[in-house]
Motif scaffolding. Structure first.
Motif, mmCIF file in Angstrom:
data_model
loop_
_atom_site.group_PDB
_atom_site.id
_atom_site.type_symbol
_atom_site.label_atom_id
_atom_site.label_comp_id
_atom_site.label_asym_id
_atom_site.label_seq_id
_atom_site.Cartn_x
_atom_site.Cartn_y
_atom_site.Cartn_z
ATOM 1 N N GLY A 84 0.801 -1.213 0.000
ATOM 2 C CA GLY A 84 0.000 0.000 0.000
ATOM 3 C C GLY A 84 0.832 1.261 0.000
ATOM 4 O O GLY A 84 2.032 1.263 0.284
ATOM 5 N N GLY A 85 0.183 2.379 -0.300
ATOM 6 C CA GLY A 85 0.821 3.682 -0.303
ATOM 7 C C GLY A 85 0.220 4.542 -1.394
ATOM 8 O O GLY A 85 -0.915 4.340 -1.817
ATOM 9 N N LEU A 86 0.988 5.527 -1.849
ATOM 10 C CA LEU A 86 0.603 6.320 -3.007
ATOM 11 C C LEU A 86 1.001 5.530 -4.243
ATOM 12 O O LEU A 86 2.172 5.191 -4.419
ATOM 13 N N LEU A 87 0.055 5.261 -5.130
ATOM 14 C CA LEU A 87 0.294 4.300 -6.196
ATOM 15 C C LEU A 87 0.246 4.962 -7.565
ATOM 16 O O LEU A 87 1.190 5.590 -7.987
ATOM 17 N N ASP A 88 -0.859 4.903 -8.281
ATOM 18 C CA ASP A 88 -0.852 5.354 -9.668
ATOM 19 C C ASP A 88 -1.259 6.820 -9.798
ATOM 20 O O ASP A 88 -1.802 7.428 -8.871
ATOM 21 N N ALA A 89 -0.991 7.374 -10.984
ATOM 22 C CA ALA A 89 -1.357 8.749 -11.319
ATOM 23 C C ALA A 89 -1.812 8.798 -12.764
ATOM 24 O O ALA A 89 -1.272 8.086 -13.623
ATOM 25 N N ALA A 90 -2.807 9.629 -13.035
ATOM 26 C CA ALA A 90 -3.281 9.858 -14.401
ATOM 27 C C ALA A 90 -3.591 11.333 -14.558
ATOM 28 O O ALA A 90 -4.071 11.991 -13.628
ATOM 29 N N VAL A 91 -3.327 11.847 -15.754
ATOM 30 C CA VAL A 91 -3.542 13.260 -16.068
ATOM 31 C C VAL A 91 -4.821 13.374 -16.883
ATOM 32 O O VAL A 91 -5.054 12.592 -17.820
ATOM 33 N N HIS A 92 -5.667 14.333 -16.534
ATOM 34 C CA HIS A 92 -6.903 14.541 -17.306
ATOM 35 C C HIS A 92 -6.552 14.759 -18.774
ATOM 36 O O HIS A 92 -5.602 15.486 -19.100
ATOM 37 N N PRO A 93 -7.280 14.117 -19.696
ATOM 38 C CA PRO A 93 -6.918 14.226 -21.119
ATOM 39 C C PRO A 93 -6.984 15.634 -21.683
ATOM 40 O O PRO A 93 -6.373 15.895 -22.724
ATOM 41 N N ASP A 94 -7.696 16.558 -21.014
ATOM 42 C CA ASP A 94 -7.773 17.944 -21.486
ATOM 43 C C ASP A 94 -6.823 18.873 -20.731
ATOM 44 O O ASP A 94 -6.975 20.094 -20.784
ATOM 45 N N PHE A 95 -5.836 18.294 -20.054
ATOM 46 C CA PHE A 95 -4.838 19.099 -19.358
ATOM 47 C C PHE A 95 -4.084 19.966 -20.380
ATOM 48 O O PHE A 95 -3.781 19.502 -21.484
ATOM 49 N N PRO A 96 -3.795 21.250 -20.107
ATOM 50 C CA PRO A 96 -3.941 21.959 -18.835
ATOM 51 C C PRO A 96 -5.264 22.704 -18.655
ATOM 52 O O PRO A 96 -5.473 23.307 -17.610
#
Length: 380
Positions: A84-96
């Protein structure tokens, strides 16, 4: 056989020695090192920076050009124990324009039990900081375990958010296992609107006996997920029991068999867990698998190659191998999959995640260790 951080530095030194050439004709460079069990890399569109998570709870912004690393404030409290812990990350497709960053992480309730969480915050690169972080989803029930969180997150071509949840290592193999019990959200792929609400067209929303968020079920612990750049299909890599590791193409409403149908065995035995998936019409067969006594392929993050730096790899699938300590490469034709020669073999690196830089086509790899690098693979 296989079948169909302490102080993080940004030195831009090469892995082992500057400009070291890999046996496969690639150059392997360390972009930055000193990370504590990095779990994910996520590229910011139109930017030289990439997000890197560390399992102990830190989110970083890494500049791919100069190797500088900045920790991000405003991240959630996590349960950093076991897997456990801080795992995955994803960026919104309309970033920024839509500056949301999505994180998966383990967190606990008041009784100390843990669950896979999904949350989001707005990334302000000045600082940097995650602003207005909010919890969107919790894969219930909370349980007394620190294993099998699943925890990959991607945006589908439909604009929905897909998240994997693990079976939390329950060992009651049989039809009553949590992965086959659709009243809970363990051992599943869940599908959500970007704000965390339930899409009206989820496969089980009209079934009162099934959790509305479930998109597919019967999973053990999928720690890799990516979207095919041409077909839009969602692919996953999933850990088996004793071997039984799988690559799957995810179908809405599909049952992926765990543990009533599996190609692996119970740990320490040659006894199969469940039926052969190919003998059952009520489960979705893996597109590639490592059967019992094959040695397996403990998989992690994955991506399809769609860059320009390596034309011969166009359309290939790359999957991190943990215990085998290499980066797997697979050619893909529809759902026909063949494993090719491994990359980064012999370096002793557990490969946790891999991604393709959208501007250069270089591969970026997160090595899973207590003092670990992010490395870049470029053409020789």
């Amino acid at each position: 056989m296989a079948t169909a951080v302490g102080a993080v530095t940004g030195s831009l030194v090469a892995a082992g020695c500057l400009g070291r050439r890999d046996d496969d004709g690639i150059t392997v460079e360390t972009v930055a090192d000193g990370f504590a069990h990095p779990w994910a890399v996520a590229f910011l569109p139109g930017d030289s920076r990439v997000l890197v998570t560390e399992r102990e709870g830190r989110l970083n912004v890494l500049d791919r050009e100069d190797g500088t690393v900045e920790p991000v404030d405003g991240t959630p409290d996590v349960y950093a124990a076991g897997q456990g812990g801080l795992l995955d990350a994803a960026v919104h497709p309309d970033f920024p324009d839509e500056s949301w960053i999505y994180l998966t992480y383990a967190a606990t309730n008041d009784d100390g039990e843990s669950a896979t969480h999904l949350g989001r915050g707005r990334l302000a690169l000045e600082g940097p900081e995650l602003e207005s972080f909010e919890e969107l989803f919790v894969a219930e029930p909370f349980v007394d375990s620190d294993a099998h969180y699943g925890s990959r997150v991607v945006f589908g071509e439909d604009g929905m958010v897909y998240v994997t949840t693990g079976d939390r290592q329950f060992k009651d193999f049989g039809p009553d296992h949590v992965s086959q019990d659709r009243t809970n959200e363990l051992g599943a792929t869940v599908r959500l609107e970007p704000d965390g609400s339930i899409p009206e067209d989820n496969p089980f929303v009209t079934d009162p006996g099934v959790a509305d968020a479930i998109y597919s079920y019967g999973h053990r612990n999928a720690q890799g997920m990516t979207v095919h750049p041409e077909t839009g299909a969602i692919w996953q890599s999933e850990h088996g029991e004793e071997d039984g590791d799988e690559l799957n193409v995810v179908e809405g409403g599909g049952n992926y068999g765990w543990p009533i149908a599996h190609t692996g065995c119970a740990y320490g035995t040659d006894e199969p867990v469940g039926d052969d998936p190919h003998d059952r019409e009520d489960v979705v067969d893996p597109v590639y698998y490592w059967e019992c006594e094959s040695g397996g392929f403990p998989p992690a993050g994955m991506t399809f190659y769609d860059g320009d730096a390596f034309p011969d790899w166009e359309g290939d699938l790359f999957v991190g191998n943990l215990a085998g300590q290499y980066l797997g490469r697979f050619t893909v034709d529809g759902t026909d999959v063949d494993e090719r020669e491994p990359l980064l073999d012999g370096r002793g690196w557990r490969i946790r995640d891999v991604g393709v830089a959208p501007d250069t086509g270089h591969l970026y790899v997160a090595v899973d260790a207590g003092d670990a690098p992010i490395v870049r693979l470029g053409p020789d």
